[in-house]
Design a protein around this motif. Structure first.
Motif, PDB file in Angstrom:
ATOM      1  N   GLY A 188      65.715  32.918  32.449  1.00 49.23           N
ATOM      2  CA  GLY A 188      66.876  33.390  33.172  1.00 49.23           C
ATOM      3  C   GLY A 188      66.716  33.254  34.665  1.00 49.23           C
ATOM      4  N   SER A 189      67.435  34.111  35.389  1.00 46.63           N
ATOM      5  CA  SER A 189      67.416  34.062  36.847  1.00 46.63           C
ATOM      6  C   SER A 189      67.440  35.468  37.418  1.00 46.63           C
ATOM      7  CB  SER A 189      68.621  33.275  37.366  1.00 46.63           C
ATOM      8  OG  SER A 189      69.829  33.906  36.972  1.00 46.63           O
ATOM      9  N   GLY A 190      67.035  35.566  38.687  1.00 47.35           N
ATOM     10  CA  GLY A 190      66.983  36.873  39.315  1.00 47.35           C
ATOM     11  C   GLY A 190      67.182  36.781  40.814  1.00 47.35           C
ATOM     12  N   LEU A 191      67.252  37.962  41.445  1.00 49.87           N
ATOM     13  CA  LEU A 191      67.474  38.037  42.879  1.00 49.87           C
ATOM     14  C   LEU A 191      66.744  39.249  43.438  1.00 49.87           C
ATOM     15  CD1 LEU A 191      69.207  36.803  45.259  1.00 49.87           C
ATOM     16  CD2 LEU A 191      70.832  38.653  44.769  1.00 49.87           C
ATOM     17  N   ILE A 192      66.007  39.021  44.518  1.00 51.67           N
ATOM     18  CA  ILE A 192      65.427  40.129  45.278  1.00 51.67           C
ATOM     19  C   ILE A 192      66.203  40.218  46.584  1.00 51.67           C
ATOM     20  CG2 ILE A 192      63.401  41.086  46.420  1.00 51.67           C
ATOM     21  CD1 ILE A 192      61.675  39.471  44.463  1.00 51.67           C
ATOM     22  N   PRO A 247      67.566  43.828  57.142  1.00 55.80           N
ATOM     23  CA  PRO A 247      68.756  42.987  57.330  1.00 55.80           C
ATOM     24  C   PRO A 247      68.474  41.657  58.028  1.00 55.80           C
ATOM     25  CG  PRO A 247      68.818  44.879  58.817  1.00 55.80           C
ATOM     26  CD  PRO A 247      67.629  45.071  57.922  1.00 55.80           C
ATOM     27  N   GLN A 248      67.293  41.489  58.586  1.00 57.54           N
ATOM     28  CA  GLN A 248      66.922  40.230  59.242  1.00 57.54           C
ATOM     29  C   GLN A 248      66.380  39.197  58.250  1.00 57.54           C
ATOM     30  OE1 GLN A 248      67.693  39.908  62.508  1.00 57.54           O
ATOM     31  NE2 GLN A 248      68.519  41.963  62.216  1.00 57.54           N
ATOM     32  N   THR A 249      66.345  39.550  56.963  1.00 52.99           N
ATOM     33  CA  THR A 249      65.824  38.654  55.931  1.00 52.99           C
ATOM     34  C   THR A 249      66.966  38.155  55.051  1.00 52.99           C
ATOM     35  OG1 THR A 249      65.398  40.491  54.415  1.00 52.99           O
ATOM     36  CG2 THR A 249      63.600  39.859  55.903  1.00 52.99           C
ATOM     37  N   THR A 250      66.658  37.166  54.232  1.00 58.23           N
ATOM     38  CA  THR A 250      67.631  36.587  53.303  1.00 58.23           C
ATOM     39  C   THR A 250      67.149  36.835  51.877  1.00 58.23           C
ATOM     40  OG1 THR A 250      68.119  34.867  54.923  1.00 58.23           O
ATOM     41  CG2 THR A 250      68.793  34.442  52.657  1.00 58.23           C
ATOM     42  N   ALA A 251      68.061  37.184  50.981  1.00 56.16           N
ATOM     43  CA  ALA A 251      67.723  37.435  49.580  1.00 56.16           C
ATOM     44  C   ALA A 251      67.018  36.227  48.970  1.00 56.16           C
ATOM     45  CB  ALA A 251      68.981  37.773  48.785  1.00 56.16           C
ATOM     46  N   SER A 252      66.082  36.489  48.058  1.00 63.26           N
ATOM     47  CA  SER A 252      65.312  35.442  47.380  1.00 63.26           C
ATOM     48  C   SER A 252      65.819  35.302  45.949  1.00 63.26           C
ATOM     49  CB  SER A 252      63.824  35.816  47.359  1.00 63.26           C
ATOM     50  OG  SER A 252      63.331  35.976  48.674  1.00 63.26           O
ATOM     51  N   ALA A 253      66.455  34.158  45.639  1.00 61.25           N
ATOM     52  CA  ALA A 253      66.952  33.880  44.287  1.00 61.25           C
ATOM     53  C   ALA A 253      65.898  33.079  43.534  1.00 61.25           C
ATOM     54  CB  ALA A 253      68.256  33.107  44.352  1.00 61.25           C
ATOM     55  N   PHE A 254      65.631  33.461  42.291  1.00 59.66           N
ATOM     56  CA  PHE A 254      64.595  32.789  41.513  1.00 59.66           C
ATOM     57  C   PHE A 254      65.032  32.542  40.081  1.00 59.66           C
ATOM     58  CE2 PHE A 254      63.832  37.342  41.176  1.00 59.66           C
ATOM     59  CZ  PHE A 254      63.492  37.549  39.842  1.00 59.66           C
ATOM     60  N   THR A 255      64.378  31.578  39.440  1.00 62.88           N
ATOM     61  CA  THR A 255      64.532  31.335  38.002  1.00 62.88           C
ATOM     62  C   THR A 255      63.196  31.635  37.349  1.00 62.88           C
ATOM     63  OG1 THR A 255      63.997  28.991  38.304  1.00 62.88           O
ATOM     64  CG2 THR A 255      66.344  29.590  38.267  1.00 62.88           C
ATOM     65  N   PHE A 256      63.226  31.936  36.039  1.00 65.00           N
ATOM     66  CA  PHE A 256      61.990  32.314  35.363  1.00 65.00           C
ATOM     67  C   PHE A 256      62.012  31.962  33.884  1.00 65.00           C
ATOM     68  CE2 PHE A 256      64.771  35.975  34.737  1.00 65.00           C
ATOM     69  CZ  PHE A 256      64.584  36.248  33.384  1.00 65.00           C
ATOM     70  N   THR A 257      60.803  31.896  33.333  1.00 68.67           N
ATOM     71  CA  THR A 257      60.579  31.971  31.896  1.00 68.67           C
ATOM     72  C   THR A 257      59.673  33.175  31.707  1.00 68.67           C
ATOM     73  OG1 THR A 257      58.687  30.476  32.008  1.00 68.67           O
ATOM     74  CG2 THR A 257      60.825  29.487  31.487  1.00 68.67           C
ATOM     75  N   GLY A 258      59.765  33.803  30.553  1.00 68.83           N
ATOM     76  CA  GLY A 258      58.979  35.022  30.367  1.00 68.83           C
ATOM     77  C   GLY A 258      58.502  35.193  28.945  1.00 68.83           C
ATOM     78  N   GLY A 259      57.475  36.006  28.827  1.00 67.45           N
ATOM     79  CA  GLY A 259      56.932  36.341  27.524  1.00 67.45           C
ATOM     80  C   GLY A 259      56.158  37.631  27.604  1.00 67.45           C
ATOM     81  N   VAL A 260      55.868  38.180  26.447  1.00 63.03           N
ATOM     82  CA  VAL A 260      55.117  39.426  26.377  1.00 63.03           C
ATOM     83  C   VAL A 260      53.640  39.096  26.270  1.00 63.03           C
ATOM     84  CG1 VAL A 260      54.695  41.488  24.990  1.00 63.03           C
ATOM     85  CG2 VAL A 260      57.023  40.686  25.356  1.00 63.03           C
TER      86      VAL A 260
END
Length: 170
Positions: A88-92, A97-110
């Motif tokens: 999926g994808s995510g966002l930090i 306020p002087q920074t820009t959000a970091s958008a990411f994609t991922f694969t995951g597992g337990v």
């Protein structure tokens, strides 16, 4: 049966390793998240959508501008209370306020850690914003309460879980 389900759930979902930060980590953040599963997780893997939101911080590392913020992600995959894989994808969104959000994609597992602790590990790359091109690892401890564990044995399954997380940006 409840004890068996609790053991299975604990074996499939849990806490970050104490020494998870590699020497080259540019940023390491701790935090907490809440995830929602649709349909709910049962003891049998099935296609499930996951949506999560939470907070990151405090953050430590070589970057002093990114000290905390919020995290959200969504994905789907073949999941159960005891394991599975997703993407999926995510966002930090950083609190400064002087920074820009970091958008990411991922694969995951337990992943099962020593001592019977299990962790959902998301790995991927920041696609845009601050840290673009960096590798990201999100480890989410899946430590449900007994009532949540018992939900895994029902037809509707476990629909929500919460736990601590760590975020590493390399």
């Amino acid at each position: 049966m409840a004890a068996a389900a609790a053991g299975l759930l604990t074996a499939g979902l849990s806490a970050p390793a104490a020494n998870a930060q590699p020497a080259s980590a540019a940023l390491l953040c701790t935090g907490y998240e809440t995830a929602t599963y649709q349909p709910g997780l049962t003891l049998t893997q099935r296609q499930t959508a996951v949506t999560a939101t939470g907070a990151v911080g405090p953050c430590t590392g070589t970057d002093t501008q990114h000290t905390g913020g919020s995290i959200s992600f969504q994905g789907e995959g073949q999941l159960s209370c005891t394991g599975g894989n997703s993407s999926g994808s995510g966002l930090i969104t950083w609190s400064n306020p002087q920074t820009t959000a970091s958008a990411f994609t991922f694969t995951g597992g337990v992943s099962l850690r020593p001592g019977g602790v299990s962790v959902l590990v998301l790995t991927g790359q920041v696609q845009s914003g601050d840290f673009q091109g960096s590798q990201i690892t999100v480890e989410i401890a899946l430590v449900p309460a007994l009532t949540e564990t018992l939900q895994c044995t029902t037809a509707n399954g476990l629909s929500t879980s919460s736990g601590p997380l760590t975020v590493q940006l390399l």
